[in-house]
Motif scaffolding. Structure first.
Motif, PDB file in Angstrom:
ATOM      1  N   GLY A  54       0.774  -1.247   0.000  1.00  0.00           N
ATOM      2  CA  GLY A  54       0.000   0.000   0.000  1.00  0.00           C
ATOM      3  C   GLY A  54       0.798   1.286   0.000  1.00  0.00           C
ATOM      4  N   LEU A  55       2.115   1.192  -0.150  1.00  0.00           N
ATOM      5  CA  LEU A  55       2.950   2.394  -0.204  1.00  0.00           C
ATOM      6  C   LEU A  55       3.250   2.756  -1.653  1.00  0.00           C
ATOM      7  CD1 LEU A  55       5.467   1.535   2.645  1.00  0.00           C
ATOM      8  CD2 LEU A  55       3.896   3.477   2.645  1.00  0.00           C
ATOM      9  N   PRO A  56       3.477   4.051  -1.952  1.00  0.00           N
ATOM     10  CA  PRO A  56       3.847   4.453  -3.316  1.00  0.00           C
ATOM     11  C   PRO A  56       5.113   3.742  -3.778  1.00  0.00           C
ATOM     12  CG  PRO A  56       3.369   6.387  -1.968  1.00  0.00           C
ATOM     13  CD  PRO A  56       3.399   5.209  -1.043  1.00  0.00           C
ATOM     14  N   ILE A  57       5.133   3.383  -5.062  1.00  0.00           N
ATOM     15  CA  ILE A  57       6.279   2.677  -5.638  1.00  0.00           C
ATOM     16  C   ILE A  57       7.082   3.600  -6.549  1.00  0.00           C
ATOM     17  CG2 ILE A  57       6.985   0.801  -7.173  1.00  0.00           C
ATOM     18  CD1 ILE A  57       5.920  -0.235  -4.523  1.00  0.00           C
ATOM     19  N   PHE A  58       8.371   3.643  -6.315  1.00  0.00           N
ATOM     20  CA  PHE A  58       9.311   4.409  -7.128  1.00  0.00           C
ATOM     21  C   PHE A  58      10.129   3.386  -7.917  1.00  0.00           C
ATOM     22  CE2 PHE A  58      13.454   7.149  -6.410  1.00  0.00           C
ATOM     23  CZ  PHE A  58      13.672   7.187  -7.778  1.00  0.00           C
ATOM     24  N   LEU A  59       9.919   3.337  -9.233  1.00  0.00           N
ATOM     25  CA  LEU A  59      10.680   2.436 -10.097  1.00  0.00           C
ATOM     26  C   LEU A  59      11.924   3.165 -10.598  1.00  0.00           C
ATOM     27  CD1 LEU A  59       8.084   0.489 -12.276  1.00  0.00           C
ATOM     28  CD2 LEU A  59       9.382  -0.306 -10.295  1.00  0.00           C
ATOM     29  N   ASP A  60      13.041   2.842 -10.000  1.00  0.00           N
ATOM     30  CA  ASP A  60      14.303   3.513 -10.326  1.00  0.00           C
ATOM     31  C   ASP A  60      15.008   2.714 -11.422  1.00  0.00           C
ATOM     32  OD1 ASP A  60      16.454   5.221 -10.242  1.00  0.00           O
ATOM     33  OD2 ASP A  60      17.365   4.256  -8.495  1.00  0.00           O
ATOM     34  N   LEU A  61      14.490   2.821 -12.646  1.00  0.00           N
ATOM     35  CA  LEU A  61      15.003   2.015 -13.760  1.00  0.00           C
ATOM     36  C   LEU A  61      16.040   2.754 -14.599  1.00  0.00           C
ATOM     37  CD1 LEU A  61      11.676   0.317 -14.895  1.00  0.00           C
ATOM     38  CD2 LEU A  61      13.391  -0.488 -13.253  1.00  0.00           C
ATOM     39  N   LYS A  62      16.143   4.071 -14.398  1.00  0.00           N
ATOM     40  CA  LYS A  62      17.142   4.882 -15.104  1.00  0.00           C
ATOM     41  C   LYS A  62      17.148   4.589 -16.602  1.00  0.00           C
ATOM     42  CE  LYS A  62      20.227   5.413 -11.099  1.00  0.00           C
ATOM     43  NZ  LYS A  62      19.619   4.480 -10.133  1.00  0.00           N
ATOM     44  N   LEU A  63      16.001   4.690 -17.222  1.00  0.00           N
ATOM     45  CA  LEU A  63      15.875   4.386 -18.646  1.00  0.00           C
ATOM     46  C   LEU A  63      16.764   5.311 -19.480  1.00  0.00           C
ATOM     47  CD1 LEU A  63      11.993   3.917 -18.749  1.00  0.00           C
ATOM     48  CD2 LEU A  63      13.746   2.141 -18.570  1.00  0.00           C
ATOM     49  N   HIS A  64      17.468   4.731 -20.446  1.00  0.00           N
ATOM     50  CA  HIS A  64      18.414   5.510 -21.263  1.00  0.00           C
ATOM     51  C   HIS A  64      18.590   4.779 -22.586  1.00  0.00           C
ATOM     52  CE1 HIS A  64      22.593   7.721 -21.370  1.00  0.00           C
ATOM     53  NE2 HIS A  64      21.842   7.968 -22.418  1.00  0.00           N
ATOM     54  N   ASP A  65      17.902   5.256 -23.619  1.00  0.00           N
ATOM     55  CA  ASP A  65      17.944   4.614 -24.928  1.00  0.00           C
ATOM     56  C   ASP A  65      17.405   5.629 -25.933  1.00  0.00           C
ATOM     57  OD1 ASP A  65      17.928   2.547 -27.005  1.00  0.00           O
ATOM     58  OD2 ASP A  65      17.845   1.097 -25.357  1.00  0.00           O
ATOM     59  N   ILE A  66      17.175   5.193 -27.168  1.00  0.00           N
ATOM     60  CA  ILE A  66      16.593   6.120 -28.139  1.00  0.00           C
ATOM     61  C   ILE A  66      15.161   6.450 -27.698  1.00  0.00           C
ATOM     62  CG2 ILE A  66      18.070   5.305 -30.016  1.00  0.00           C
ATOM     63  CD1 ILE A  66      15.610   3.792 -31.107  1.00  0.00           C
ATOM     64  N   PRO A  67      14.651   7.639 -28.074  1.00  0.00           N
ATOM     65  CA  PRO A  67      13.351   8.085 -27.566  1.00  0.00           C
ATOM     66  C   PRO A  67      12.223   7.065 -27.738  1.00  0.00           C
ATOM     67  CG  PRO A  67      14.453   9.897 -28.681  1.00  0.00           C
ATOM     68  CD  PRO A  67      15.312   8.692 -28.887  1.00  0.00           C
ATOM     69  N   ASN A  68      12.139   6.430 -28.890  1.00  0.00           N
ATOM     70  CA  ASN A  68      11.053   5.488 -29.151  1.00  0.00           C
ATOM     71  C   ASN A  68      11.103   4.289 -28.206  1.00  0.00           C
ATOM     72  OD1 ASN A  68       8.792   4.764 -30.901  1.00  0.00           O
ATOM     73  ND2 ASN A  68      10.085   3.034 -31.503  1.00  0.00           N
ATOM     74  N   THR A  69      12.294   3.811 -27.928  1.00  0.00           N
ATOM     75  CA  THR A  69      12.454   2.664 -27.036  1.00  0.00           C
ATOM     76  C   THR A  69      12.085   3.021 -25.602  1.00  0.00           C
ATOM     77  OG1 THR A  69      14.168   1.703 -28.430  1.00  0.00           O
ATOM     78  CG2 THR A  69      14.129   0.989 -26.142  1.00  0.00           C
ATOM     79  N   VAL A  70      12.512   4.193 -25.153  1.00  0.00           N
ATOM     80  CA  VAL A  70      12.191   4.632 -23.794  1.00  0.00           C
ATOM     81  C   VAL A  70      10.682   4.847 -23.643  1.00  0.00           C
ATOM     82  CG1 VAL A  70      12.467   6.539 -22.149  1.00  0.00           C
ATOM     83  CG2 VAL A  70      14.468   5.547 -23.261  1.00  0.00           C
ATOM     84  N   ALA A  71      10.047   5.426 -24.665  1.00  0.00           N
ATOM     85  CA  ALA A  71       8.593   5.613 -24.618  1.00  0.00           C
ATOM     86  C   ALA A  71       7.882   4.260 -24.520  1.00  0.00           C
ATOM     87  CB  ALA A  71       8.115   6.370 -25.857  1.00  0.00           C
ATOM     88  N   GLY A  72       8.369   3.278 -25.278  1.00  0.00           N
ATOM     89  CA  GLY A  72       7.777   1.949 -25.232  1.00  0.00           C
ATOM     90  C   GLY A  72       7.944   1.289 -23.869  1.00  0.00           C
ATOM     91  N   ALA A  73       9.103   1.493 -23.252  1.00  0.00           N
ATOM     92  CA  ALA A  73       9.351   0.940 -21.915  1.00  0.00           C
ATOM     93  C   ALA A  73       8.424   1.593 -20.896  1.00  0.00           C
ATOM     94  CB  ALA A  73      10.814   1.157 -21.535  1.00  0.00           C
TER      95      ALA A  73
END
Length: 225
Positions: A54-73
């Motif tokens: 029940g606590l807020p979740i922070f997904l620390d995935l540090k996404l770093h790729d081309i814009p389309n790939t990051v949007a898809g992730a």
């Protein structure tokens, strides 16, 4: 934002141990940060299990790729309903814009400016001239212009960034309580110092997760705020 700014970095290899620890300290933290280690080990299932607390979740995935790939992730994690997700500011403005556009309605997207394990010598080796402070301010400006909610930076920079980005959402990791061990952190401050500098979220891991008594450690840190 939760009234309590402490997000526990729950990067334990075993899911049952992570759940047990989170449950033990839940009354003294404001959210749970699940990083790359946790996500690679436990995936969507693990996030769903931790979210049951029940606590807020922070997904620390540090996404770093081309814009389309990051949007898809970003779209692929909508179902997890994270409160916060990280991307790398060094991925550039277009990538950050697309990440924010693809994020869930109630999800804050924040940009990692410079890892707290790096110092100026490390920066120089990657071809970045100037101080760590200047690099963080540059990337904060870029994240702001890209429409992100805020940034991740060390407690040493948060006051300066807060000064130029009044309504930004600032996540500060690498925190160590007074008299705490630094470990691999090179630019650490105390939770209280970070909060006073304008931090919205205080990410704390080992000082709680590796304490002899995690509940007492979490309570002690909360009391300093």
């Amino acid at each position: 934002m939760s009234r309590n700014p402490i997000y526990l970095a729950l990067d334990l290899p075993r899911l049952d141990a992570a759940e047990a620890l989170a449950r033990k300290v839940a009354g003294h933290i404001g959210g749970l940060k699940l990083g790359l280690e946790f996500f690679c080990a436990h995936g969507h299932h693990g996030v769903h299990e931790i979210a049951k607390l029940g606590l807020p979740i922070f997904l620390d995935l540090k996404l770093h790729d081309i814009p389309n790939t990051v949007a898809g992730a970003m779209q692929a994690i909508h179902v997890l309903e994270p409160a916060i997700v990280t991307v790398h500011a060094s991925g550039g403005r277009a990538m950050m814009e697309d990440a924010k556009a693809a994020a869930g309605e109630h999800c804050k997207v924040v940009a990692v400016t410079m890892l707290t394990s790096l110092d100026e010598n490390d920066l120089a080796r990657t071809g970045v001239a100037g101080s760590a402070h200047d690099q963080v301010l540059r990337l904060a400006d870029l994240a702001h212009s890209a429409g992100l909610d805020g940034i991740v930076c060390s407690g040493q920079e948060v006051a300066a960034v807060h000064k130029q980005w009044k309504d930004g959402y600032f996540v500060v990791p690498g925190l160590r309580p007074a008299n705490g061990k630094l470990g691999d952190q090179k630019r650490a401050v105390t939770p209280r110092e970070a909060r006073d500098g304008g931090a919205s979220v205080l990410v704390i891991g080992r000082p709680i997760t590796r304490a002899e008594d995690p509940l007492a450690a979490a309570r002690a840190i909360e009391e300093t705020l």
